[in-house]
Design a protein around this motif. Structure first.
Motif, short mmCIF file in Angstrom:
data_model
loop_
_atom_site.label_atom_id
_atom_site.label_comp_id
_atom_site.label_asym_id
_atom_site.label_seq_id
_atom_site.Cartn_x
_atom_site.Cartn_y
_atom_site.Cartn_z
N GLU A 1 2.68 6.33 -13.77
CA GLU A 1 1.67 7.22 -12.82
C GLU A 1 1.97 7.01 -11.80
N ARG A 2 1.66 8.17 -10.76
CA ARG A 2 2.42 9.16 -10.07
C ARG A 2 1.32 8.65 -8.61
N GLY A 3 1.81 8.81 -7.56
CA GLY A 3 0.36 8.87 -6.63
C GLY A 3 -0.20 7.20 -6.85
N ALA A 4 0.98 6.64 -7.61
CA ALA A 4 -0.16 4.66 -7.46
C ALA A 4 0.51 4.03 -6.28
N ARG A 5 -0.95 2.56 -5.89
CA ARG A 5 0.13 1.93 -5.25
C ARG A 5 1.05 1.14 -5.90
N CYS B 1 8.32 -4.69 -14.83
CA CYS B 1 7.27 -3.39 -14.48
C CYS B 1 7.69 -3.02 -12.34
N THR B 2 7.36 -4.13 -12.25
CA THR B 2 7.43 -4.27 -10.16
C THR B 2 9.32 -4.09 -10.52
N MET B 3 10.12 -4.39 -10.95
CA MET B 3 11.29 -5.07 -11.16
C MET B 3 11.55 -3.13 -11.64
N ARG B 4 11.26 -2.34 -12.25
CA ARG B 4 11.57 -0.45 -13.20
C ARG B 4 11.54 -0.17 -11.31
N GLN C 1 -1.89 -4.64 -13.99
CA GLN C 1 -3.11 -3.48 -13.65
C GLN C 1 -2.42 -3.08 -15.08
N ALA C 2 -3.42 -3.04 -15.90
CA ALA C 2 -3.09 -2.18 -17.67
C ALA C 2 -2.32 -3.01 -18.05
N GLY C 3 -1.91 -3.92 -17.90
CA GLY C 3 -1.24 -4.63 -18.38
C GLY C 3 0.69 -4.70 -18.00
N ASP D 1 0.56 -1.40 0.63
CA ASP D 1 -0.23 -0.27 -0.03
C ASP D 1 0.79 0.89 -0.13
N LEU D 2 2.60 1.12 -0.37
CA LEU D 2 2.64 2.64 -0.91
C LEU D 2 2.27 3.35 -1.90
N ILE D 3 2.45 4.50 -1.07
CA ILE D 3 2.22 5.40 -2.63
C ILE D 3 3.83 5.79 -2.69
N THR D 4 3.84 5.92 -4.24
CA THR D 4 4.87 6.03 -5.34
C THR D 4 4.50 6.31 -6.57
N THR D 5 5.70 5.96 -7.72
CA THR D 5 5.51 6.43 -9.26
C THR D 5 6.46 5.39 -9.83
N VAL D 6 5.06 4.80 -10.17
CA VAL D 6 5.37 3.47 -11.28
C VAL D 6 5.44 4.67 -12.83
#
Length: 578
Positions: free
Chosen positions: A220-224, A238-241, A231-233, A197-202
């Motif tokens: 996305e900024r301000g994303a969980r 992407c989690t690594m990035r 999500q969104a494919g 539930d950390l708010i971060t930048t993806v």
């Protein structure tokens, strides 16, 4: 396994073929007179036999070098069906034992037997591989370089028996995420949990599509944090990035598991010991335990790691502690004598682990996973520490549901990981020799920081971004000129090549300027790279900001100890969940 079933790896039970020789401590493969043989007993390259196995369902034509079945050959004792075609070995009904001296899966399985080879291929087929492009690193594991593996537990409700957990149609999130950092000398490891539930930048994520093309998934900024997967494919790359962006640590590879991993691995190991300080009855996770010690497997083990209402303040952060305690206990159980000396448990674990795993192509085979295991095998459990990225309740929320990074505590902790500093006291191999070498290297590096400092107005430096966040060079230039009084500084944009660690290159006659800049920026002595020839007047030094750069004014010198109050679980210690 007879000739009609030789090609079916699911019918092989390799645990029945191996026995432990108490005199040597090694596993031995017992091959009877009538056991199926591979063409050669000589050692084979890792991951492949010396010759192809006998094809299934082909009773007419034997493979080259393998005689066909002989009339009158007896089946294996006890009615076993381990052999297809058979041939005599030597004579007189003698047995041949193949002694295995290694403890790795590849060596254990590739020993010259057809059954072993088929099972090896079967395990390879269990593993799911995802192409993550350049999100990780390519090539093997390198000496004197740390390894960073991102372990992702997804809440996707896939697999039999998982339909009843709710949200059955979800594509899954990064529900449990642990960055496993292995030190460059392989003496210790730090496992950093990242709250979902950390708010971060993806960041923008280039993602491979089924047709082979690459699609950029918008950032996305301000994303969980947990939306970085599924999500969104978005794929595990992407989690690594996202973790790289969040921590400044380059992630090399990922391993992803689902609910079945907890159920199957805990069952394969014979149950995971846990301790609870009070009676538990969580109706949501269906965890019901009495106070005291228990050995959990299957559904009950999954309920234990999923519960949010049984311990602590019933938050996700307390659930992370419970999961860390469970994983520590599972690691102890896997390394226990009872597991290591049991072929049945060993092969059950191999089956459960490979069926549960999704990995990147860099470690996408049994051979490559065995290489990774070889890098980890000598780490003592007492030198593995679980911790959690320090966070605070999101100040923007009235009803607290998410968290934000606690910069005061997280940055020193991340500096320790980036700097390869252990959270535990480590007894290093060849201690005296290594300490002497380290002391000599440290003395030489520290010597660069000894001496006069130039005035800030006399420091000349060109700033390049070689791996920091976008805008790092311009932000540093602004900070140097307006905060530190360094007017003779310039921003030269991106460096020709990316670097992991920030470095300052300078000439011998610029040493006083280099020391002054190192003081301002908190650069470690190892970041200073002095050349051999003096520079011409007015020639600037070259500062290249690496992937470890976290912002102007943020010290880059790793502390020797973690900040006070940082949560820790040591893998060798049993703790009761409260």
């Amino acid at each position: 396994m007879d000739a009609q079933s030789r090609g079916r790896a699911d019918e092989i039970d390799p645990a029945d073929q191996w026995v432990l020789n108490p005199r040597t401590g090694n596993y031995e493969l017992r091959l009877e007179d009538t056991a199926a043989q591979a063409p050669s007993q000589r050692s084979a390259p890792r991951g492949a036999p010396r010759r192809a196995p006998v094809p299934p369902r082909s009773p007419a034509a034997p493979s080259p070098g393998v005689p066909g079945p002989r009339r009158g050959d007896a089946p294996p004792p006890g009615g076993g069906r381990r052999g297809g075609r058979s041939r005599k070995i030597g004579g007189g009904g003698r047995k041949r034992a193949l002694t295995i001296t290694g403890g790795t899966l590849a060596v254990l399985l590739v020993g010259g037997s057809v059954a072993g080879y088929l099972y090896y291929q079967h395990l390879n087929g269990n593993i799911r591989v995802t192409d993550i492009g350049d999100a990780g690193t390519s090539g093997g594991f390198k000496k004197d370089q740390p390894i960073n593996i991102l372990v992702i537990g997804t809440d996707k409700r896939s697999g039999a028996g998982n339909e009843g957990y709710g949200d059955a149609g979800s594509v899954g999130h990064a529900d449990t995420t642990i960055l496993f950092h292995v030190s460059k000398d392989r003496s210790n490891a730090t496992a950093l949990s990242i709250p979902r539930d950390l708010i971060t930048t993806v960041p923008v994520c280039p993602t491979k599509q089924p047709d082979g093309s690459t699609k950029d998934i918008p950032g996305e900024r301000g994303a969980r944090f947990n939306t970085s997967l599924g999500q969104a494919g978005r794929d595990p790359g992407c989690t690594m990035r996202t973790v790289n962006e969040l921590t400044g640590i380059q992630v090399d590879h990922f391993m992803m598991v689902d609910f079945n991993a907890v159920k199957n691995l805990s069952t394969a190991v014979g149950g995971v010991p846990v301790c609870v300080a009070k009676d538990v009855n969580d109706k949501d996770s269906k965890l019901k335990l009495t106070a005291g010690e228990h050995r959990l497997q299957g559904e009950l083990a999954l309920a234990f790691v999923r519960t949010r209402h049984a311990f602590g303040n019933e938050s996700d952060l307390d659930r992370i502690k419970t999961q860390q305690q469970f994983l520590s206990s599972m690691m102890r159980e896997m390394k226990s004598k009872e597991t290591l000396t049991s072929p049945k448990k060993f092969f059950s674990l191999a089956e459960a682990a490979t069926k549960s795993l999704s990995v990147d192509s860099g470690i996408g085979s049994i051979g490559k996973l065995t290489d990774l295991a070889g890098e980890l095998k000598n780490i003592d459990l007492k030198n593995i520490t679980f911790t959690t990225l320090p966070v605070l309740d999101n100040p923007a929320e009235k009803v607290k549901a998410t968290v934000v990074v606690n910069q005061a505590q997280s940055e020193p902790l991340l500096q320790m990981i980036r700097g390869d500093v252990s959270l535990t006291e480590v007894e290093k191999k060849e201690q005296a020799a290594k300490d002497a070498a380290d002391a000599d290297s440290k003395a030489k590096a520290d010597a660069l920081l000894q001496g006069n400092r130039a005035a800030a107005k006399d420091v000349r430096v060109d700033v390049y971004n070689g791996g920091g966040k976008a805008g790092s060079a311009s932000g540093t230039l602004n900070w140097l000129q307006n905060t530190k009084g360094v007017p003779k500084s310039s921003n030269l944009g991106n460096a020709p090549a990316k670097v992991d660690a920030t470095q300052l290159e300078y000439a011998p006659n610029q040493a006083d300027q280099a020391r002054a800049l190192a003081d301002m920026m908190g650069l470690p002595a190892t970041a200073l790279k002095m050349g051999t020839a003096d520079a011409a007047p007015k020639t600037p030094m070259k500062l290249t900001l690496g992937a470890d750069f976290k912002g102007a004014g943020v010290s880059m010198t790793a502390p020797e100890q973690a900040p006070e109050g940082v949560q820790r679980v040591e893998a060798d210690k049993s703790v009761c969940a409260k």
